[in-house]
Scaffold this motif. Structure first.
Motif, mmCIF file in Angstrom:
data_model
loop_
_atom_site.group_PDB
_atom_site.id
_atom_site.type_symbol
_atom_site.label_atom_id
_atom_site.label_comp_id
_atom_site.label_asym_id
_atom_site.label_seq_id
_atom_site.Cartn_x
_atom_site.Cartn_y
_atom_site.Cartn_z
ATOM 1 N N LEU A 29 -46.168 67.033 -54.181
ATOM 2 C CA LEU A 29 -46.784 65.735 -53.980
ATOM 3 C C LEU A 29 -48.235 65.747 -54.465
ATOM 4 N N HIS A 30 -48.955 66.789 -54.076
ATOM 5 C CA HIS A 30 -50.346 66.878 -54.515
ATOM 6 C C HIS A 30 -50.442 67.024 -56.038
ATOM 7 N N ASP A 31 -49.537 67.796 -56.643
ATOM 8 C CA ASP A 31 -49.532 67.943 -58.100
ATOM 9 C C ASP A 31 -49.278 66.609 -58.788
ATOM 10 N N THR A 32 -48.339 65.817 -58.254
ATOM 11 C CA THR A 32 -48.024 64.513 -58.839
ATOM 12 C C THR A 32 -49.214 63.572 -58.729
ATOM 13 N N CYS A 33 -49.881 63.558 -57.574
ATOM 14 C CA CYS A 33 -51.069 62.706 -57.402
ATOM 15 C C CYS A 33 -52.153 63.077 -58.403
ATOM 16 N N LYS A 34 -52.351 64.374 -58.591
ATOM 17 C CA LYS A 34 -53.369 64.827 -59.536
ATOM 18 C C LYS A 34 -52.969 64.482 -60.977
ATOM 19 N N ARG A 35 -51.705 64.744 -61.328
ATOM 20 C CA ARG A 35 -51.231 64.520 -62.694
ATOM 21 C C ARG A 35 -51.344 63.057 -63.119
ATOM 22 N N PHE A 36 -51.033 62.138 -62.195
ATOM 23 C CA PHE A 36 -51.016 60.715 -62.536
ATOM 24 C C PHE A 36 -52.216 59.947 -61.971
ATOM 25 N N ASP A 37 -53.232 60.684 -61.493
ATOM 26 C CA ASP A 37 -54.453 60.089 -60.956
ATOM 27 C C ASP A 37 -54.136 59.036 -59.887
ATOM 28 N N LEU A 38 -53.323 59.451 -58.904
ATOM 29 C CA LEU A 38 -52.927 58.561 -57.813
ATOM 30 C C LEU A 38 -53.743 58.853 -56.566
ATOM 31 N N ASN A 39 -53.932 57.842 -55.764
ATOM 32 C CA ASN A 39 -54.547 58.032 -54.457
ATOM 33 C C ASN A 39 -53.424 58.220 -53.449
ATOM 34 N N GLY A 59 -27.098 57.703 -62.892
ATOM 35 C CA GLY A 59 -27.271 58.285 -64.224
ATOM 36 C C GLY A 59 -28.501 57.766 -64.948
ATOM 37 N N HIS A 60 -28.800 56.472 -64.805
ATOM 38 C CA HIS A 60 -30.004 55.904 -65.419
ATOM 39 C C HIS A 60 -31.258 56.590 -64.889
ATOM 40 N N VAL A 61 -31.299 56.814 -63.571
ATOM 41 C CA VAL A 61 -32.468 57.452 -62.952
ATOM 42 C C VAL A 61 -32.683 58.834 -63.542
ATOM 43 N N TRP A 62 -31.602 59.636 -63.609
ATOM 44 C CA TRP A 62 -31.738 61.001 -64.128
ATOM 45 C C TRP A 62 -32.062 61.020 -65.614
ATOM 46 N N HIS A 63 -31.498 60.102 -66.372
ATOM 47 C CA HIS A 63 -31.813 60.027 -67.801
ATOM 48 C C HIS A 63 -33.313 59.749 -67.985
ATOM 49 N N PHE A 64 -33.839 58.800 -67.230
ATOM 50 C CA PHE A 64 -35.257 58.441 -67.317
ATOM 51 C C PHE A 64 -36.153 59.615 -66.931
ATOM 52 N N LEU A 65 -35.865 60.258 -65.788
ATOM 53 C CA LEU A 65 -36.686 61.378 -65.329
ATOM 54 C C LEU A 65 -36.720 62.512 -66.347
ATOM 55 N N ARG A 66 -35.556 62.844 -66.891
ATOM 56 C CA ARG A 66 -35.479 63.978 -67.811
ATOM 57 C C ARG A 66 -36.005 63.623 -69.200
ATOM 58 N N LEU A 67 -35.769 62.395 -69.643
ATOM 59 C CA LEU A 67 -36.260 61.967 -70.955
ATOM 60 C C LEU A 67 -37.783 62.038 -71.026
ATOM 61 N N TYR A 68 -38.440 61.623 -69.946
ATOM 62 C CA TYR A 68 -39.900 61.592 -69.930
ATOM 63 C C TYR A 68 -40.524 62.802 -69.228
ATOM 64 N N GLY A 69 -39.715 63.777 -68.869
ATOM 65 C CA GLY A 69 -40.229 65.003 -68.255
ATOM 66 C C GLY A 69 -40.996 64.758 -66.961
ATOM 67 N N LEU A 70 -40.538 63.796 -66.176
ATOM 68 C CA LEU A 70 -41.224 63.450 -64.941
ATOM 69 C C LEU A 70 -40.879 64.435 -63.823
ATOM 70 N N PRO A 71 -41.816 64.671 -62.930
ATOM 71 C CA PRO A 71 -41.548 65.601 -61.828
ATOM 72 C C PRO A 71 -40.597 64.988 -60.809
ATOM 73 N N TYR A 72 -39.849 65.852 -60.135
ATOM 74 C CA TYR A 72 -38.969 65.417 -59.049
ATOM 75 C C TYR A 72 -38.873 66.559 -58.043
ATOM 76 N N VAL A 73 -38.367 66.262 -56.870
ATOM 77 C CA VAL A 73 -38.267 67.242 -55.789
ATOM 78 C C VAL A 73 -37.317 68.368 -56.206
ATOM 79 N N SER A 74 -37.732 69.610 -56.004
ATOM 80 C CA SER A 74 -36.949 70.772 -56.456
ATOM 81 C C SER A 74 -35.588 70.897 -55.767
ATOM 82 N N LEU A 75 -35.384 70.239 -54.639
ATOM 83 C CA LEU A 75 -34.071 70.281 -53.976
ATOM 84 C C LEU A 75 -32.970 69.736 -54.886
ATOM 85 N N TYR A 76 -33.310 68.831 -55.783
ATOM 86 C CA TYR A 76 -32.307 68.289 -56.707
ATOM 87 C C TYR A 76 -31.768 69.365 -57.640
ATOM 88 N N ASP A 77 -32.552 70.381 -57.923
ATOM 89 C CA ASP A 77 -32.071 71.491 -58.750
ATOM 90 C C ASP A 77 -31.147 72.419 -57.970
#
Length: 169
Positions: A1-11, A79-97
């Motif tokens: 979560l902290h990595d994602t906030c830092k990567r995308f400049d989120l509060n 399937g659309h969700v996973w295609h989008f996440l993987r196409l753009y290399g977006l982070p996701y929770v490691s439990l999905y792996d």
């Protein structure tokens, strides 16, 4: 979560332990009173348990504080969700792996049985240990919530599992 906030400049707004979903939303809406109207993008899809008859734009539920739901992925499939996440290399929770396809809490969430590899003996008690394919390899999208203990039974029987030879994404 902290990595994602830092990567995308989120509060990030964190609540004290014990603050539930509804109370957290109330605090969030109260702290943003100047946003008229306040909008939240929850990631709801049509097949989600609480989606109801929501469209792309939907008001909050009667038991929640007033805000606008914005549902840009309401018509997406699993399937659309996973295609989008993987196409753009977006982070996701490691439990999905690890074979989880729908996350709830620690008491009602298991890996998806449709992603089970063949069981292997491997733990220190000699009991079979099951390994799972990653969530993005799920072929039958109706099985998305099959690992949820409190979920309704899946529409189809859980007979099909992936084999080692069908591991291509």
């Amino acid at each position: 979560l902290h990595d994602t906030c830092k990567r995308f400049d989120l509060n990030m707004l964190a609540f004290e332990n014990g603050i539930g979903y509804v109370d957290g939303l109330k605090l969030l809406v109260e702290s943003n009173r100047n946003a008229n109207p306040m909008a939240i993008v929850p990631g709801t899809r049509t097949g989600d348990p609480n989606a109801g008859s929501q469209g792309v734009w939907a008001p909050s539920s009667h038991f929640l504080p007033p805000f606008l739901r914005v549902n840009p992925v309401i018509c997406w499939t699993y399937g659309h969700v996973w295609h989008f996440l993987r196409l753009y290399g977006l982070p996701y929770v490691s439990l999905y792996d690890q074979g989880y396809t729908s996350l709830g809490n620690t008491k009602d969430t298991l890996p998806c049985p449709a992603l089970a590899k063949s069981a292997k003996v491997g733990d220190d008690k000699g009991e079979p240990k099951c390994e799972y394919w990653p969530a993005y390899l799920l072929r039958d999208y109706d099985m998305e919530r099959a690992g949820r203990i409190t979920a309704k039974p899946p529409k189809k029987k859980m007979q099909h599992t992936l084999s080692e030879s069908s591991s291509t994404a």
